[in-house]
Scaffold this active site. Sequence first.
Site, PDB file in Angstrom:
ATOM      1  NE  ARG A  53       0.373   1.496   3.601  1.00  0.00           N
ATOM      2  CZ  ARG A  53       1.334   2.240   4.131  1.00  0.00           C
ATOM      3  NH1 ARG A  53       2.547   1.729   4.384  1.00  0.00           N
ATOM      4  NH2 ARG A  53       1.135   3.510   4.424  1.00  0.00           N
ATOM      5  N   GLY A  54       0.280   2.403  -0.136  1.00  0.00           N
ATOM      6  CA  GLY A  54       1.053   3.643  -0.223  1.00  0.00           C
ATOM      7  C   GLY A  54       1.168   4.033  -1.693  1.00  0.00           C
ATOM      8  CB  ALA A  55       0.475   7.232  -3.422  1.00  0.00           C
ATOM      9  NE  ARG A  96      -6.321   0.326  -2.272  1.00  0.00           N
ATOM     10  CZ  ARG A  96      -5.593   0.993  -1.376  1.00  0.00           C
ATOM     11  NH1 ARG A  96      -4.326   0.683  -1.182  1.00  0.00           N
ATOM     12  NH2 ARG A  96      -6.140   1.965  -0.668  1.00  0.00           N
ATOM     13  CD  GLN A 201      -2.529   3.582   8.824  1.00  0.00           C
ATOM     14  OE1 GLN A 201      -2.795   4.053   9.937  1.00  0.00           O
ATOM     15  NE2 GLN A 201      -3.402   3.568   7.842  1.00  0.00           N
ATOM     16  CG  ASP A 242      -2.556  10.703   1.815  1.00  0.00           C
ATOM     17  OD1 ASP A 242      -2.352  10.953   3.013  1.00  0.00           O
ATOM     18  OD2 ASP A 242      -2.446   9.565   1.320  1.00  0.00           O
ATOM     19  CG  ASN A 251      -0.563  13.256   5.948  1.00  0.00           C
ATOM     20  OD1 ASN A 251      -0.368  12.387   5.108  1.00  0.00           O
ATOM     21  ND2 ASN A 251       0.035  13.250   7.113  1.00  0.00           N
ATOM     22  CE  LYS A 252      -3.820   7.398   7.267  1.00  0.00           C
ATOM     23  NZ  LYS A 252      -4.823   6.707   6.424  1.00  0.00           N
TER      24      LYS A 252
END
Lengths: 348, 348
Positions: A53-55, A96, A201, A242, A251-252
């Site tokens: 995961r993660g862009a 996704r 995370q 993000d 962001n998160k």
Amino acid sequence: MADMLIPMRTIDWDYTNNTIIMIDQTLLPREKRVIECRTIDSLCEAIKSLRVRGAPALGAAGGFGVALAAHISNATTLAGITHELETAGKTISATRPTAVNLSWGVNRVIGVIEEAKNTREARMFALDEARLIADEDVAKNRQLGEHGEKLLEDGDTVMTHCNAGKMACVDRGTALGVIRSAVEHGKDIKVISCETRPLNQGSRITAWELMEDKIPVTLITDSMSGHVMRKGMVDKVIVGADRITQDAVFNKIGTYTHSVIAKEHGIPFYVAAPVSTFDFEQFEEDIEIELRSPDELRFFGNYQIAPLEVDVYNPAFDATPMENVSALITENGVYYPPFLLDEVKIKS
Amino acid sequence: MADMLIPMRTIDWDYTNNTIIMIDQTLLPREKRVIECRTIDSLCEAIKSLRVRGAPALGAAGGFGVALAAHISNATTLAGITHELETAGKTISATRPTAVNLSWGVNRVIGVIEEAKNTREARMFALDEARLIADEDVAKNRQLGEHGEKLLEDGDTVMTHCNAGKMACVDRGTALGVIRSAVEHGKDIKVISCETRPLNQGSRITAWELMEDKIPVTLITDSMSGHVMRKGMVDKVIVGADRITQDAVFNKIGTYTHSVIAKEHGIPFYVAAPVSTFDFEQFEEDIEIELRSPDELRFFGNYQIAPLEVDVYNPAFDATPMENVSALITENGVYYPPFLLDEVKIKS
């Protein structure tokens, strides 16, 4: 999928077996297992299950996926292999659909096939391009880290939120890449990692990554950021992003809260992100924040931690206005307020 | 210990069976079970296992414990029953030696035995005094709620942290007592409950309590407080307190963070606590904050959520300086800045 030694990167191509290898992030921190994807199906399962995961990491996964499809193809004509790669690419991208980087990686690799004169070249070009995506990601994070590390002083304690690390990228990471560069320059850096509810995370991945690299890390709950900053335990805050619009950093969830606390205590609040994260056309009000499942706050694994029917508000991200940001760290350099995003754009 | 209907209070005396009954808080929110303590041993087990917790509730538990010891005593002389109650009282107080309210409740009930002329009176006086402790707690919370509810307007959404509710007291609660009073006055109040890591009292207990009372509640992670306040979703914040010194409010970790966010957005930040919470002699610097087990952040139940060896900083409380507090709500009234604690003291 077999047990193997830990490779250097989050996702990579194994030239011995001609397979995709990756660290299975769903098992962290309980188990550090490297899995091997020999088929498009197993890669798609890994992406869907968030084993990767993660862009930036997903960009590489898309690229390597097309390279894998080329490798296992039995096609004998260019038209045949191109058709197979397009089919595989659609399958991978659909796992996704909102992950822009995934289809970007897929399409970039499919694009180079046009220049191939035969199926052998198609296989070679596909793998070379996929490797290039991964290498470029590592290089960008390394540049970003080198620019950002100048903001850190020997002895600093840096607080971070979520995982803007190696495991979100191909290697090194953005926020954690800055810390890794500072450590490589001989600076003594300690990290405070917020656990990052609801998916943890920070405790599951960031704490694990830093311990693997022997960088001192202390875990706190997200709510403790005020207490540790007030007690003088934090010198700088660095987070990833993000999406960065003209006026805000997405962001998160929790990032905005930390930014207000940092401002209250005069602690620099840095955002580390590659230029690809910048959305030069849009403003905060244009962006819809993804709402995630209420069950993320009702359960921990199978363990019930709230009434089953309780209403839950669970946005995945928040927006931090630019006035709370002390500097933006990119591979092109460090930008200070007032942030003129056109400068970032022109240089990129 | 048997399944029964839910009683009105967190802890109470069952006159039918002459036993102590309480809601087993360790099973919340998965199961709402009332347990019965017929012996001092079973009461001590319930206190040790946190089946009953919260300073005011423990005061009542101590009192009822001595009343139970009197009820089951076979002593035929006053000296005999007094000796038995003192022994039982020591056993009960030793279960949680730092819980001041527990031994306070024990000693208050033992104290009234002196006035008894025979064992029958001793049993009667002990139970009456234990009931009085519980009744006084409910009455104080009701007064506090009536004073505080005037600060809430019809339609308000109130954010709270941890559990300053019925389950920490005998009934009603402090922060949640204010909300209950406002609702009883016909005001439409909605609550946002922060889950309150690491032990999730907000999701496990506060959300459950409010749902039982049909007061609308939405659960968020602690880190979302910034986002919801910035989005205009919160009108007031009300929290409880574990100790209030001349210069600061000690409450569950995370409270300080919320206070800074509230100040940033001009949202009133209220602290609701009985006068017994005030520590008129001390300052913030005099108070040592309890550090709890690192495993609270490494595990959720048996589920591992962080590296086993990760360093953890886990303070139980934080200190919110008085300048972040908009009002103190007590059973004697509401106090506004500048807070002259001597005024609270004189009135109490």
